[in-house]
Scaffold this motif. Structure first.
Motif, mmCIF file in Angstrom:
data_model
loop_
_atom_site.group_PDB
_atom_site.id
_atom_site.type_symbol
_atom_site.label_atom_id
_atom_site.label_comp_id
_atom_site.label_asym_id
_atom_site.label_seq_id
_atom_site.Cartn_x
_atom_site.Cartn_y
_atom_site.Cartn_z
ATOM 1 N N THR A 96 0.857 -1.188 0.000
ATOM 2 C CA THR A 96 0.000 0.000 0.000
ATOM 3 C C THR A 96 0.891 1.235 0.000
ATOM 4 N N ALA A 97 0.295 2.391 -0.257
ATOM 5 C CA ALA A 97 1.063 3.633 -0.367
ATOM 6 C C ALA A 97 1.831 3.920 0.921
ATOM 7 N N VAL A 98 3.049 4.393 0.747
ATOM 8 C CA VAL A 98 3.853 4.803 1.900
ATOM 9 C C VAL A 98 3.589 6.280 2.182
ATOM 10 N N SER A 99 3.969 6.720 3.356
ATOM 11 C CA SER A 99 3.756 8.121 3.718
ATOM 12 C C SER A 99 4.863 8.988 3.143
ATOM 13 N N HIS A 100 4.622 10.314 3.127
ATOM 14 C CA HIS A 100 5.645 11.248 2.661
ATOM 15 C C HIS A 100 6.882 11.165 3.552
ATOM 16 N N THR A 101 6.683 10.835 4.814
ATOM 17 C CA THR A 101 7.814 10.698 5.733
ATOM 18 C C THR A 101 8.734 9.574 5.289
ATOM 19 N N ASN A 102 8.130 8.441 4.880
ATOM 20 C CA ASN A 102 8.929 7.314 4.399
ATOM 21 C C ASN A 102 9.720 7.695 3.146
ATOM 22 N N SER A 103 9.085 8.454 2.236
ATOM 23 C CA SER A 103 9.763 8.884 1.014
ATOM 24 C C SER A 103 10.942 9.787 1.348
ATOM 25 N N ALA A 104 10.731 10.721 2.285
ATOM 26 C CA ALA A 104 11.792 11.644 2.680
ATOM 27 C C ALA A 104 12.948 10.889 3.333
ATOM 28 N N GLU A 105 12.611 9.898 4.146
ATOM 29 C CA GLU A 105 13.656 9.107 4.800
ATOM 30 C C GLU A 105 14.501 8.366 3.760
ATOM 31 N N ALA A 106 13.843 7.833 2.728
ATOM 32 C CA ALA A 106 14.576 7.120 1.678
ATOM 33 C C ALA A 106 15.503 8.068 0.930
ATOM 34 N N LEU A 107 15.019 9.281 0.651
ATOM 35 C CA LEU A 107 15.858 10.277 -0.044
ATOM 36 C C LEU A 107 17.048 10.686 0.820
ATOM 37 N N LEU A 108 16.804 10.912 2.090
ATOM 38 C CA LEU A 108 17.894 11.284 2.996
ATOM 39 C C LEU A 108 18.925 10.170 3.099
ATOM 40 N N GLU A 109 18.454 8.937 3.133
ATOM 41 C CA GLU A 109 19.363 7.790 3.176
ATOM 42 C C GLU A 109 20.215 7.748 1.906
ATOM 43 N N ALA A 110 19.591 8.001 0.763
ATOM 44 C CA ALA A 110 20.323 7.988 -0.511
ATOM 45 C C ALA A 110 21.365 9.090 -0.561
ATOM 46 N N MET A 111 21.018 10.264 -0.022
ATOM 47 C CA MET A 111 21.928 11.416 -0.082
ATOM 48 C C MET A 111 22.982 11.393 1.022
ATOM 49 N N GLY A 112 22.832 10.449 1.952
ATOM 50 C CA GLY A 112 23.754 10.415 3.088
ATOM 51 C C GLY A 112 25.145 9.962 2.733
ATOM 52 N N ASP A 113 25.307 9.262 1.624
ATOM 53 C CA ASP A 113 26.615 8.781 1.187
ATOM 54 C C ASP A 113 27.276 9.854 0.326
ATOM 55 N N GLU A 114 28.428 10.358 0.753
ATOM 56 C CA GLU A 114 29.106 11.432 0.025
ATOM 57 C C GLU A 114 29.560 11.012 -1.366
ATOM 58 N N ALA A 115 29.708 9.708 -1.577
ATOM 59 C CA ALA A 115 30.157 9.224 -2.887
ATOM 60 C C ALA A 115 29.051 9.330 -3.940
ATOM 61 N N VAL A 116 27.800 9.427 -3.489
ATOM 62 C CA VAL A 116 26.665 9.455 -4.406
ATOM 63 C C VAL A 116 26.520 10.848 -5.010
ATOM 64 N N SER A 117 26.468 10.908 -6.328
ATOM 65 C CA SER A 117 26.380 12.209 -6.991
ATOM 66 C C SER A 117 24.970 12.512 -7.496
ATOM 67 N N SER A 118 24.102 11.519 -7.500
ATOM 68 C CA SER A 118 22.728 11.779 -7.978
ATOM 69 C C SER A 118 21.790 10.725 -7.421
#
Length: 207
Positions: A185-207
């Protein structure tokens, strides 16, 4: 075609070196009709000797006038060059707007994380999303250096803990992981934001 930027593509196909801009062409098929300042009159005055002697072209951008001196053969040569350049641009645009690039654009970064947020997608739409994601993995991700997948959910789901080196094996493994995901079922906006923050947390990731 390889995933190159537009500037690299222009350089690769010689469109910058071939002098095909309007200013470059005009400088090769004629000369600019000049004005000079006449002290006695106190204003710029254009020479009149070329009036009626040469065909003239007036640039809309700055109003400058060029006297055209080239023979028909040289002008036809530039027509051929321009038609060839137009065909290359058409091919480039068709490529840029085909397959996975039509949905995701062209991925040029070397280390990326794809965040998966399927929202309220129905089961059939969920499969369509996975088809599109599989396509971008096989067509584009295969040509970069490192990648990872993170699914936004109540309990965050990561394909790997860190971005993984790209190879045929890792891309196939990521596609298999993608198709083993359960429809949720649909996730909340909080879950989406957490996933984005997790993705951006690695300095090696450029996009």
């Amino acid at each position: 075609q390889s995933l190159v930027s537009s500037s690299e593509w222009l350089q690769r196909y010689g469109l910058r070196r071939n002098k095909l801009s309007l200013s470059q062409i005009l400088s090769q098929i004629g000369f600019q009709h000049r004005k000079d300042y006449v002290t006695t009159l106190g204003k710029p005055v254009a020479s009149r000797y070329a009036d009626g002697l040469f065909p003239q072209y007036k640039r809309a951008q700055d109003g400058s006038v060029y006297n055209l001196t080239a023979k028909k053969e040289l002008i036809l040569h530039f027509v051929d060059c321009l038609m060839g350049a137009i065909e290359l641009y058409k091919q480039r645009m068709e490529w840029l707007t085909s397959e996975s690039r039509q949905i995701f654009g062209v991925i040029q970064e070397r280390c990326i994380v794809i965040v998966l947020d399927f929202g309220t997608a129905a089961p059939t739409e969920f499969d369509l999303c996975r088809d599109a994601l599989s396509m971008v993995l096989v067509e584009q991700v295969i040509q970069i250096a490192r990648f990872n997948l993170i699914r936004a959910a109540q309990d965050l789901m990561k394909w790997q803990q860190k971005p993984t080196p790209v190879s045929e094996h890792t891309v196939k493994a990521a596609v298999m992981w993608l198709w083993k995901l359960d429809h949720m079922t649909a996730v909340s906006h909080t879950n989406s934001a957490e996933a984005l923050l997790e993705a951006m947390g690695d300095e090696a990731v450029s996009s």
